[in-house]
Scaffold this active site. Structure first.
Site, PDB file in Angstrom:
ATOM      1  N   GLY A  10      22.320  -1.138  39.340  1.00 19.65           N
ATOM      2  CA  GLY A  10      21.925  -0.045  39.895  1.00 19.65           C
ATOM      3  C   GLY A  10      20.778  -0.625  40.948  1.00 19.65           C
ATOM      4  O   GLY A  10      20.493  -1.697  41.111  1.00 19.65           O
ATOM      5  N   LEU A  12      17.552   0.013  41.230  1.00 22.05           N
ATOM      6  CA  LEU A  12      16.296  -0.667  40.456  1.00 22.05           C
ATOM      7  C   LEU A  12      16.804  -1.910  39.635  1.00 22.05           C
ATOM      8  O   LEU A  12      16.285  -3.013  39.938  1.00 22.05           O
ATOM      9  CB  LEU A  12      15.804   0.167  39.282  1.00 22.05           C
ATOM     10  CG  LEU A  12      14.737  -0.553  38.267  1.00 22.05           C
ATOM     11  CD1 LEU A  12      13.417  -1.203  39.305  1.00 22.05           C
ATOM     12  CD2 LEU A  12      14.075   0.531  37.300  1.00 22.05           C
ATOM     13  N   ILE A  35      26.556   2.549  27.917  1.00 26.01           N
ATOM     14  CA  ILE A  35      25.428   2.657  26.824  1.00 26.01           C
ATOM     15  C   ILE A  35      25.845   4.122  25.798  1.00 26.01           C
ATOM     16  O   ILE A  35      25.148   4.108  24.981  1.00 26.01           O
ATOM     17  CB  ILE A  35      24.059   2.848  27.436  1.00 26.01           C
ATOM     18  CG1 ILE A  35      24.231   4.197  28.429  1.00 26.01           C
ATOM     19  CG2 ILE A  35      23.703   1.716  28.069  1.00 26.01           C
ATOM     20  CD1 ILE A  35      22.735   4.397  28.798  1.00 26.01           C
ATOM     21  N   ALA A  58      21.463   4.709  33.890  1.00 26.50           N
ATOM     22  CA  ALA A  58      21.341   6.454  33.759  1.00 26.50           C
ATOM     23  C   ALA A  58      22.383   7.100  34.446  1.00 26.50           C
ATOM     24  O   ALA A  58      22.866   6.523  35.419  1.00 26.50           O
ATOM     25  CB  ALA A  58      19.932   6.939  34.037  1.00 26.50           C
ATOM     26  N   ASP A 100       9.521  11.812  37.248  1.00 25.86           N
ATOM     27  CA  ASP A 100       8.951  12.833  37.738  1.00 25.86           C
ATOM     28  C   ASP A 100       9.478  14.199  37.485  1.00 25.86           C
ATOM     29  O   ASP A 100       8.726  15.153  37.064  1.00 25.86           O
ATOM     30  CB  ASP A 100       7.943  12.711  39.131  1.00 25.86           C
ATOM     31  CG  ASP A 100       9.712  12.571  40.111  1.00 25.86           C
ATOM     32  OD1 ASP A 100      10.627  12.121  39.536  1.00 25.86           O
ATOM     33  OD2 ASP A 100       9.377  13.090  41.204  1.00 25.86           O
ATOM     34  N   TYR A 123      18.881  17.062  34.699  1.00 22.66           N
ATOM     35  CA  TYR A 123      18.487  15.882  34.721  1.00 22.66           C
ATOM     36  C   TYR A 123      17.154  15.637  33.792  1.00 22.66           C
ATOM     37  O   TYR A 123      16.863  14.660  33.099  1.00 22.66           O
ATOM     38  CB  TYR A 123      18.497  15.403  36.027  1.00 22.66           C
ATOM     39  CG  TYR A 123      18.084  13.778  36.278  1.00 22.66           C
ATOM     40  CD1 TYR A 123      18.498  12.653  36.006  1.00 22.66           C
ATOM     41  CD2 TYR A 123      16.662  13.679  36.786  1.00 22.66           C
ATOM     42  CE1 TYR A 123      17.994  11.216  36.289  1.00 22.66           C
ATOM     43  CE2 TYR A 123      16.148  12.552  37.082  1.00 22.66           C
ATOM     44  CZ  TYR A 123      16.835  11.309  36.845  1.00 22.66           C
ATOM     45  OH  TYR A 123      16.041  10.218  36.949  1.00 22.66           O
ATOM     46  N   LYS A 127      15.781  13.411  30.566  1.00 26.04           N
ATOM     47  CA  LYS A 127      14.852  12.471  30.365  1.00 26.04           C
ATOM     48  C   LYS A 127      13.831  12.809  29.430  1.00 26.04           C
ATOM     49  O   LYS A 127      13.311  11.986  28.818  1.00 26.04           O
ATOM     50  CB  LYS A 127      14.276  12.209  31.948  1.00 26.04           C
ATOM     51  CG  LYS A 127      15.206  11.531  32.953  1.00 26.04           C
ATOM     52  CD  LYS A 127      15.638  10.174  32.436  1.00 26.04           C
ATOM     53  CE  LYS A 127      16.380   9.200  33.252  1.00 26.04           C
ATOM     54  NZ  LYS A 127      16.621   7.711  32.996  1.00 26.04           N
ATOM     55  N   TRP A 148      11.404   9.308  43.409  1.00 29.82           N
ATOM     56  CA  TRP A 148      11.902   8.974  44.663  1.00 29.82           C
ATOM     57  C   TRP A 148      12.296   7.656  45.195  1.00 29.82           C
ATOM     58  O   TRP A 148      11.543   6.917  45.987  1.00 29.82           O
ATOM     59  CB  TRP A 148      10.642   9.669  45.845  1.00 29.82           C
ATOM     60  CG  TRP A 148      10.800  10.930  45.815  1.00 29.82           C
ATOM     61  CD1 TRP A 148      10.877  11.743  44.541  1.00 29.82           C
ATOM     62  CD2 TRP A 148      10.002  11.877  46.780  1.00 29.82           C
ATOM     63  NE1 TRP A 148      10.455  13.223  44.935  1.00 29.82           N
ATOM     64  CE2 TRP A 148       9.906  13.296  46.234  1.00 29.82           C
ATOM     65  CE3 TRP A 148       9.868  11.624  48.025  1.00 29.82           C
ATOM     66  CZ2 TRP A 148       9.453  14.411  46.935  1.00 29.82           C
ATOM     67  CZ3 TRP A 148       9.184  12.592  48.643  1.00 29.82           C
ATOM     68  CH2 TRP A 148       8.981  14.007  48.105  1.00 29.82           C
TER      69      TRP A 148
HETATM   70  N1  LIG Z   1      16.638   7.185  42.000  1.00 29.27           N
HETATM   71  C1  LIG Z   1      15.568   8.033  41.680  1.00 29.27           C
HETATM   72  O1  LIG Z   1      15.128   8.601  42.728  1.00 29.27           O
HETATM   73  C2  LIG Z   1      14.900   7.751  40.598  1.00 29.27           C
HETATM   74  C3  LIG Z   1      13.858   8.577  40.106  1.00 29.27           C
HETATM   75  C4  LIG Z   1      13.070   8.477  39.026  1.00 29.27           C
HETATM   76  C5  LIG Z   1      13.645   7.795  37.846  1.00 29.27           C
HETATM   77  N2  LIG Z   1      14.885   7.193  38.166  1.00 29.27           N
HETATM   78  C6  LIG Z   1      15.313   6.437  36.759  1.00 29.27           C
HETATM   79  O2  LIG Z   1      15.133   5.083  37.146  1.00 29.27           O
HETATM   80  C7  LIG Z   1      16.300   4.290  36.707  1.00 29.27           C
HETATM   81  C8  LIG Z   1      17.066   3.668  37.672  1.00 29.27           C
HETATM   82  O3  LIG Z   1      17.405   4.566  38.753  1.00 29.27           O
HETATM   83  P1  LIG Z   1      18.515   3.746  39.930  1.00 29.27           P
HETATM   84  O4  LIG Z   1      18.129   4.752  41.205  1.00 29.27           O
HETATM   85  O5  LIG Z   1      18.226   2.488  39.853  1.00 29.27           O
HETATM   86  O6  LIG Z   1      19.734   4.283  39.214  1.00 29.27           O
HETATM   87  P2  LIG Z   1      21.294   3.860  40.129  1.00 29.27           P
HETATM   88  O7  LIG Z   1      21.085   3.076  41.226  1.00 29.27           O
HETATM   89  O8  LIG Z   1      22.124   5.087  39.849  1.00 29.27           O
HETATM   90  O9  LIG Z   1      21.991   3.102  38.725  1.00 29.27           O
HETATM   91  C9  LIG Z   1      22.338   3.480  37.454  1.00 29.27           C
HETATM   92  C10 LIG Z   1      22.724   2.288  36.859  1.00 29.27           C
HETATM   93  O10 LIG Z   1      23.268   2.721  35.486  1.00 29.27           O
HETATM   94  C11 LIG Z   1      24.334   2.437  35.206  1.00 29.27           C
HETATM   95  N3  LIG Z   1      25.214   3.311  34.380  1.00 29.27           N
HETATM   96  C12 LIG Z   1      25.371   4.631  34.676  1.00 29.27           C
HETATM   97  N4  LIG Z   1      26.071   5.259  33.517  1.00 29.27           N
HETATM   98  C13 LIG Z   1      26.135   4.170  32.664  1.00 29.27           C
HETATM   99  C14 LIG Z   1      26.639   4.195  31.513  1.00 29.27           C
HETATM  100  N5  LIG Z   1      27.164   5.340  30.734  1.00 29.27           N
HETATM  101  N6  LIG Z   1      26.576   3.112  30.760  1.00 29.27           N
HETATM  102  C15 LIG Z   1      25.950   1.938  31.263  1.00 29.27           C
HETATM  103  N7  LIG Z   1      25.467   1.971  32.596  1.00 29.27           N
HETATM  104  C16 LIG Z   1      25.516   3.039  33.158  1.00 29.27           C
HETATM  105  C17 LIG Z   1      25.094   2.191  36.457  1.00 29.27           C
HETATM  106  O11 LIG Z   1      26.339   1.303  36.494  1.00 29.27           O
HETATM  107  P3  LIG Z   1      27.339   1.410  37.722  1.00 29.27           P
HETATM  108  O12 LIG Z   1      26.676   1.152  38.873  1.00 29.27           O
HETATM  109  O13 LIG Z   1      28.336   0.460  37.119  1.00 29.27           O
HETATM  110  O14 LIG Z   1      27.794   2.711  37.730  1.00 29.27           O
HETATM  111  C18 LIG Z   1      23.911   1.599  37.448  1.00 29.27           C
HETATM  112  O15 LIG Z   1      23.919   0.024  36.963  1.00 29.27           O
HETATM  113  C19 LIG Z   1      17.254   5.563  35.951  1.00 29.27           C
HETATM  114  O16 LIG Z   1      16.808   5.617  34.692  1.00 29.27           O
HETATM  115  C20 LIG Z   1      16.822   6.641  36.849  1.00 29.27           C
HETATM  116  O17 LIG Z   1      17.068   7.747  36.145  1.00 29.27           O
HETATM  117  C21 LIG Z   1      15.579   7.193  39.327  1.00 29.27           C
END
Ligand SMILES: NC(=O)c1ccc[n+]([C@@H]2O[C@H](COP(=O)([O-])OP(=O)(O)OC[C@H]3O[C@@H](n4cnc5c(N)ncnc54)[C@H](OP(=O)(O)O)[C@@H]3O)[C@@H](O)[C@H]2O)c1
Length: 278
Positions: A10, A12, A35, A58, A100, A123, A127, A148
């Site tokens: 992902g 992050l 997961i 996630a 957030d 969502y 969380k 964000w």
């Molecule tokens: N993006 C935002 O604005 C934001 C804001 C606040 C908090 N967060 C939190 O920060 C964290 C990182 O976010 P991100 O933006 O890096 O997310 P992301 O780019 O969507 O990456 C999500 C990761 O989770 C993996 N994943 C999804 N479903 C899965 C499952 N069932 N089993 C195992 N792995 C799974 C995906 O794998 P694949 O690539 O193989 O699908 C990917 O590696 C998350 O917890 C997110 O909720 C994000």
């Protein structure tokens, strides 16, 4: 230190894999383990014997979660619990990524870590429920709330704006949601430091300063040298499936207690654009 990162593919996760040096780091993508599969998660944790697990995996598509609540809870709450159980069994510390969007957005001053959760979207509920259950199971876990997120290697707001700015003469962007943009690289560096400092409890980690999506888009377009007009509109005009908090600025006080200060979002955006455009 041995570290296992779930969600390594992902936004992050990729930044963590790039930034984490000096420890033995294993990245696990959804291809290695879903997961939702507790036995598979447990097996991998037993195999890697991490001191720290970072759970960045996630279902992070906020509107997708609204349309697919069963999947959202299965991944974001129950999947997180699977990882927490495996961490407990292996005696590993857990750092969980939250959002957030656990808050309702009715405040007008930055959210502190102990402010009441009141999520407005599916969502956000996934969380919030995960946070509560993880703290019950592993009271010494570390919960990092961020917001964000943007970075290289995936879909994110600045990337979308840059693509639209090339294709359109003007862009309408919502001006009634205020939050803190966060660069995945800066978040990854803070997480690494929290791991090394054995952090426990809830910590808010975002770039400093705040803006609306409109202000963020204006800065992206201007900094990238486009002439595209950016027009402020209300969320009512740009209706989306999941409600978003009107205000979700997170207070940096909890991170400052660990002696860490984040760069401003404008500085972070400049570094992102340098990498993205050069
Ligand atoms: N993006 C935002 O604005 C934001 C804001 C606040 C908090 N967060 C939190 O920060 C964290 C990182 O976010 P991100 O933006 O890096 O997310 P992301 O780019 O969507 O990456 C999500 C990761 O989770 C993996 N994943 C999804 N479903 C899965 C499952 N069932 N089993 C195992 N792995 C799974 C995906 O794998 P694949 O690539 O193989 O699908 C990917 O590696 C998350 O917890 C997110 O909720 C994000």
């Amino acid at each position: 230190m041995r570290v296992t990162i779930f969600g390594a593919s992902g936004l992050l996760g990729q930044a963590l894999m790039r930034e984490w040096h000096g420890d033995v780091v294993t990245g696990i993508s959804s291809r290695d383990a879903d997961i939702r599969d507790g036995r598979r998660v447990e097996m991998l944790v037993k195999e890697h014997r991490p001191n720290w697990i970072v759970l960045a995996a996630a279902y992070a598509d906020v509107d997708g979660c609204e349309s697919h609540p069963d999947l959202a809870f299965a991944v974001n709450r129950d999947g997180a619990l699977n990882v927490a159980r495996a961490a407990k069994m292996a005696g590993a510390r857990l750092l969980f990524l939250s959002s957030d969007y656990v808050f309702d957005g009715r405040k007008t001053a930055p959210y502190a870590i102990n402010d009441a959760r009141n999520p407005q979207s599916v969502y956000g509920r996934t969380k919030a429920e995960a946070e509560i259950k993880l703290l019950e199971l592993l009271p010494n876990c570390c919960i990092v709330r961020t917001s964000w997120l943007f970075g290289l290697g995936g879909k994110c707001f600045p990337d979308t704006i840059l693509k639209l700015a090339v294709a359109r003469p003007s862009l309408d962007v919502v001006d009634d949601q205020r939050g803190c943009p966060t660069y995945a690289v800066d978040l990854a560096r803070a997480i690494i430091e929290l791991g090394r400092k054995n952090a426990e409890g809830i910590v808010h980690v975002t770039n400093t300063g705040d803006c609306t999506w409109f202000e963020f888009a204006e800065e992206i377009v201007r900094s990238a040298g486009f002439n595209t007009a950016v027009r402020p509109v209300s969320s009512a005009v740009m209706a989306r499936p999941a409600p978003r908090p009107a205000y979700s600025v997170l207070s940096p006080a909890s991170l400052q207690e660990f002696g860490h200060t984040m760069p401003s979002w404008r500085d972070a955006l400049r570094r992102y654009l340098d990498e993205r455009l050069n």
